[in-house]
Design an enzyme around this catalytic site. Structure first.
Site, PDB file in Angstrom:
ATOM      1  N   GLU A 172       0.930   5.492  12.625  1.00  0.00           N
ATOM      2  CA  GLU A 172      -0.410   5.115  13.052  1.00  0.00           C
ATOM      3  C   GLU A 172      -0.547   3.608  13.259  1.00  0.00           C
ATOM      4  O   GLU A 172      -1.209   3.160  14.189  1.00  0.00           O
ATOM      5  CB  GLU A 172      -1.420   5.585  12.004  1.00  0.00           C
ATOM      6  CG  GLU A 172      -2.786   5.854  12.584  1.00  0.00           C
ATOM      7  CD  GLU A 172      -3.671   6.576  11.573  1.00  0.00           C
ATOM      8  OE1 GLU A 172      -4.726   7.038  11.981  1.00  0.00           O
ATOM      9  OE2 GLU A 172      -3.287   6.669  10.393  1.00  0.00           O
ATOM     10  N   ASP A 173       0.068   2.837  12.395  1.00  0.00           N
ATOM     11  CA  ASP A 173      -0.217   1.403  12.369  1.00  0.00           C
ATOM     12  C   ASP A 173       0.874   0.494  12.926  1.00  0.00           C
ATOM     13  O   ASP A 173       0.649  -0.700  13.059  1.00  0.00           O
ATOM     14  CB  ASP A 173      -0.515   0.955  10.928  1.00  0.00           C
ATOM     15  CG  ASP A 173      -1.739   1.649  10.360  1.00  0.00           C
ATOM     16  OD1 ASP A 173      -2.486   2.247  11.156  1.00  0.00           O
ATOM     17  OD2 ASP A 173      -1.950   1.583   9.137  1.00  0.00           O
ATOM     18  N   HIS A 206       0.819  -1.215   0.000  1.00  0.00           N
ATOM     19  CA  HIS A 206       0.000   0.000   0.000  1.00  0.00           C
ATOM     20  C   HIS A 206       0.858   1.272   0.000  1.00  0.00           C
ATOM     21  O   HIS A 206       0.771   2.072  -0.932  1.00  0.00           O
ATOM     22  CB  HIS A 206      -1.008  -0.030   1.157  1.00  0.00           C
ATOM     23  CG  HIS A 206      -1.633   1.297   1.458  1.00  0.00           C
ATOM     24  ND1 HIS A 206      -2.416   1.969   0.537  1.00  0.00           N
ATOM     25  CD2 HIS A 206      -1.575   2.088   2.560  1.00  0.00           C
ATOM     26  CE1 HIS A 206      -2.812   3.119   1.075  1.00  0.00           C
ATOM     27  NE2 HIS A 206      -2.316   3.223   2.293  1.00  0.00           N
ATOM     28  N   ASP A 213     -22.839  15.656 -25.937  1.00  0.00           N
ATOM     29  CA  ASP A 213     -21.535  16.144 -25.476  1.00  0.00           C
ATOM     30  C   ASP A 213     -20.880  15.174 -24.497  1.00  0.00           C
ATOM     31  O   ASP A 213     -20.446  15.540 -23.430  1.00  0.00           O
ATOM     32  CB  ASP A 213     -21.667  17.543 -24.852  1.00  0.00           C
ATOM     33  CG  ASP A 213     -22.793  17.589 -23.843  1.00  0.00           C
ATOM     34  OD1 ASP A 213     -23.501  16.571 -23.686  1.00  0.00           O
ATOM     35  OD2 ASP A 213     -22.963  18.642 -23.198  1.00  0.00           O
ATOM     36  N   ASP A 251      -2.813   8.611  -0.883  1.00  0.00           N
ATOM     37  CA  ASP A 251      -3.220   7.529   0.005  1.00  0.00           C
ATOM     38  C   ASP A 251      -4.674   7.155  -0.276  1.00  0.00           C
ATOM     39  O   ASP A 251      -5.024   5.989  -0.475  1.00  0.00           O
ATOM     40  CB  ASP A 251      -3.032   8.007   1.456  1.00  0.00           C
ATOM     41  CG  ASP A 251      -3.484   6.984   2.477  1.00  0.00           C
ATOM     42  OD1 ASP A 251      -3.349   5.776   2.219  1.00  0.00           O
ATOM     43  OD2 ASP A 251      -3.951   7.411   3.555  1.00  0.00           O
ATOM     44  N   HIS A 300       3.877   6.904   5.463  1.00  0.00           N
ATOM     45  CA  HIS A 300       2.679   7.599   5.962  1.00  0.00           C
ATOM     46  C   HIS A 300       1.860   6.800   6.970  1.00  0.00           C
ATOM     47  O   HIS A 300       1.146   7.375   7.781  1.00  0.00           O
ATOM     48  CB  HIS A 300       1.800   8.086   4.798  1.00  0.00           C
ATOM     49  CG  HIS A 300       0.910   7.035   4.215  1.00  0.00           C
ATOM     50  ND1 HIS A 300       1.310   6.182   3.215  1.00  0.00           N
ATOM     51  CD2 HIS A 300      -0.367   6.681   4.510  1.00  0.00           C
ATOM     52  CE1 HIS A 300       0.318   5.362   2.909  1.00  0.00           C
ATOM     53  NE2 HIS A 300      -0.710   5.641   3.687  1.00  0.00           N
TER      54      HIS A 300
END
Ligand code: MN
Length: 753
Positions: A104-105, A75, A286, A166, A100
């Site tokens: 957090e993870d 990812h 269009d 992300d 990134h």
């Protein structure tokens, strides 16, 4: 369906031409691919740095797996690839993209990132993490919060670009998520990310995000449009071919280098048009926007091309829009026009230079690429570019606009919000506070109980004093103790209205409790000393004793700043014997004190027409409870005005001779709406339900408020005392009548002590 009519010197932009690679099967191959893409897309590219970041990312996420089952690092690797190819800026943003999700993870902290990759990367990672929290809520009322926070973080726009990349990758891989999560993600993307992408001029990103969300949110409509477009595709391609041929010839004759393509409109924009115009896909002419992209740095060539097109096809004048001389709010530049094609149908045409086109697709990133290097490849972005970029973004946000996305941002005005800060709870929830706010303000903003019990605070992990000034980006956690109560100087430390109000209320509640305690202490003491003083007396005496009032006096007793003994002595010395004797039966309880305010209504005046009653304080004697209509007299007291008694009051009769000089004649005023306390004595035979019958009878008389009823019964006989508020004697008489009618009631009379 792109169709290159001339050899473009820079034709690498179509995504179909980009080398493809699926991350996840071999880490070394993945790294090699990433580095080669970095070198290809970025002019200055620190391969060592990116390699280190990549390896760090793989290591940090080594235990994580995506919902799809792939190793998690695929990812961030894909996000980095998007940053390289689709928003090419610099290697710092690539590194930030790779890292990134680390904070957090994984078990690595921002500190680790900072130590290994420096403050610049760490700040972007931190910003991107915080921004996710802001984007999480999709309540539209919070739109303002998003704007404000974005702006506060916009000092480095790479934060936002990493975040968009992300989100784009998450949307591209949304299939592996549960239906529920897909919908949540898609809605959030449609409502928040897409409008912001538009605002940043990230045209491609906006369309892709919209189409990916649309596919999830309305799969039936998406598929329907897809199928219908597929059916008409051959036809559409033919339209373009026939249409473009004569134009290509003429442009070439004029020595222009160009590319013409008929990019199909995006599904979501077709869908919106269908809804707006009530037309089916087949009815829309269009569906294609024809683009003429000129490889030139001379904007005037766009006008030349426009002239050539309008010689061949009849233009629709009102559809001509010159966004070159007057760019759109987000910086978009292009000429727009519509012409009538060979088969009589209108076709929309956009004419722009390559630079304008890049800008339309990539927004801010392209802006600076071209600024620094108008040549073929990306440039290095330096600090002053970033600063200029931030200014540019602010300008974009500061201008109100007309489209839906611009409306979302319309009320935004940076300067209005410069006095606000954005801080976070330990869980990452955003709180907006005024500039200068302290942990106390933050605590009360969370909850009044948190505020009330606050004993300290940690800001970004460090203990700070309660008057510490918070700044944007601070993560604040409040330490509490259930034994804590607000201090008086908190009122000074807090700057928000909310905190100040709560603090004051709690302090007042506390004070009230102490006052009651103090009064109990006083009552005991007064009883011991044989002092019979009512609350009016206590008020007056407290003031004489240099307290603010009787509550201050009681408070002082409760907090021990004066002992009960000293207080007793103080008051006893102040009590005038004469005053004490004026009203010998004035032992008043606290309950009666509570009604003092009502009793202070004037309602009465001196009979002497030459005297002014306006500055005289009247009070109504508790012994006989006079009401308007009663014959009354006044007794001048020391320090508490004129006491109003009924003429028949035994206390007056007893004192009449001694107090002759103090007796004044009074008259009731005509004023209505007053409430006067009256006491009624009722006797009769005791039976079940008597009390209830009495109260119902009284309440049945309009505008009567009962203050109290007590009933004593002995030997099948009851005696009740009823206290009620009445307007006057007439009112009281109506009550008497009702009471007389109650079965078993023998007598009803005014009660006198
Ligand atoms: Mn992510």
């Amino acid at each position: 369906m792109g169709r290159s009519a001339s050899k473009s010197s820079r034709s690498r932009r179509s995504s179909a031409e980009l080398p493809s690679h699926v991350f996840g099967s071999d880490v070394e191959q993945d790294l090699a691919f990433l580095l080669s893409e970095g070198r290809r897309n970025l002019a200055r590219f620190n391969a060592d740095l990116v390699e280190r970041a990549f390896r760090f990312c793989v290591k940090a996420h080594e235990k994580d797996v995506r919902v799809s089952g792939e190793p998690y690092y695929t990812h961030p690797a894909n996000v980095a690839l998007i940053v390289m190819r689709e928003l090419p800026l610099d290697d710092v943003s690539v590194v930030a993209a790779l890292l990134h999700d680390v904070v957090e993870d994984t078990s690595f902290s921002l500190k680790d990132v900072r130590a290994q990759f420096g403050a610049e990367v760490a700040d972007i990672v931190d910003g991107a993490t915080k921004i996710s929290d802001v984007f999480k809520s999709r309540e539209i009322t919070q739109a303002e919060n998003y704007r404000k926070l974005l702006l506060s973080l916009v000092n480095d726009v790479r934060v936002i670009l990493v975040k968009f990349a992300d989100r784009l990758h998450n949307m591209r891989t949304i299939d592996s998520l549960s239906r529920e999560r897909q919908e949540r993600l898609a809605r959030e993307t449609m409502e928040i990310y897409a409008p912001f992408a538009h605002r940043f001029g990230l045209g491609n990103m906006k369309w892709e995000l919209e189409d990916l969300s649309f596919k999830v949110l309305n799969p039936a409509a998406y598929e329907d449009i897809q199928q219908r477009l597929a059916k008409t595709r051959r036809e559409q391609e033919e339209i373009i071919r026939r249409f473009a041929e004569p134009i290509e010839e003429k442009l070439r004759e004029n020595g222009l280098t160009f590319e013409i393509n008929g990019r199909p409109k995006h599904f979501y924009s077709i869908y919106r048009k269908m809804l707006a115009q009530g037309k089916s896909v087949e009815e829309m002419y269009d569906l294609l926007a024809i683009r003429i992209i000129l490889d030139t740095e001379d904007n005037n060539e766009c006008f030349l091309a426009y002239g050539i097109v309008s010689e061949i096809y009849r233009p629709i004048p009102e559809r001509f829009k010159n966004f070159i001389s007057v760019p759109k709010k987000n910086g978009y530049q292009s000429l727009h026009t519509s012409v009538i094609s060979g088969d009589g149908k209108p076709l929309e045409i956009q004419i722009r230079t390559r630079a304008m086109h890049d800008f339309a697709e990539r927004g801010v990133a392209a802006h600076f690429r071209y600024k620094a290097d108008t040549g073929a490849t990306a440039s290095w972005v330096d600090a002053s570019d970033l600063e200029e970029w931030a200014t540019w973004v602010r300008d974009v946000f500061e201008n109100a606009g007309d489209t839906a996305a611009e409306e979302l941002l319309e009320s935004f005005k940076l300067n209005l919000y410069q006095d606000e800060i954005y801080v976070f709870t330990p869980k990452g929830e955003l709180r907006i506070l005024p500039k200068g706010a302290t942990p106390i303000d933050f605590a009360f903003d969370i909850h009044s109980q948190v505020g009330a019990r606050c004993i300290g605070a940690k800001v970004n992990g460090k203990i700070v004093p309660l008057d510490h000034e918070l700044i944007t980006g601070d993560q604040v956690s409040i330490l509490t103790s259930k034994n804590q109560t607000p201090h008086r100087d908190w009122e000074r430390i807090a700057i928000t209205h909310k905190a100040k109000t709560h603090i004051r209320r709690i302090l007042n509640e506390e004070r009230r409790a102490r006052v009651i305690e103090g009064k109990e202490l006083w009552d005991k003491r007064a009883k011991k000393l044989g002092l019979h003083l009512n609350e009016d007396d206590m008020e007056r005496l407290s003031v004489q004793a240099k307290y603010g009032g009787r509550t201050d006096f009681y408070f002082a007793l409760a907090t021990g700043s004066i002992t009960p003994e000293a207080a007793g002595e103080l008051i006893r010395q102040l009590v005038q014997p004469a005053a004490a004797k004026t009203e010998p039966h004035q032992a008043i309880n606290a309950d009666q004190f509570r009604t003092a305010a009502r009793d202070k209504q004037q309602g009465i005046h001196l009979k002497d027409p030459t005297a002014s009653s306006s500055k005289i304080m009247f009070s109504y004697a508790r012994c006989c409870n006079p009401v308007p209509g009663d014959a009354v007299v006044g007794i001048v007291t020391i320090g508490s005005g004129i006491k109003v008694h009924r003429s028949t009051c035994r206390n007056v009769a007893d004192l009449h001779d001694k107090l002759q000089s103090r007796i004044v004649d009074l008259e009731w005023s005509a004023a209505e709406g007053g409430e006067f306390l009256a006491a009624v004595k009722i006797t009769g035979e005791d039976r079940p339900g008597m009390l209830n019958d009495i109260t119902s009878a009284v309440v049945a008389v309009q505008k009567t408020n009962i203050r109290g009823v007590t009933i004593d019964a002995y030997d099948a006989v009851f005696e009740g005392i009823l206290t009620v508020y009445v307007a006057d004697l007439e009112h009281l008489k109506r009550i008497f009548e009702k009471l007389h009618r109650i079965k078993g009631v023998k007598s009803v009379e005014r009660f006198e002590e």
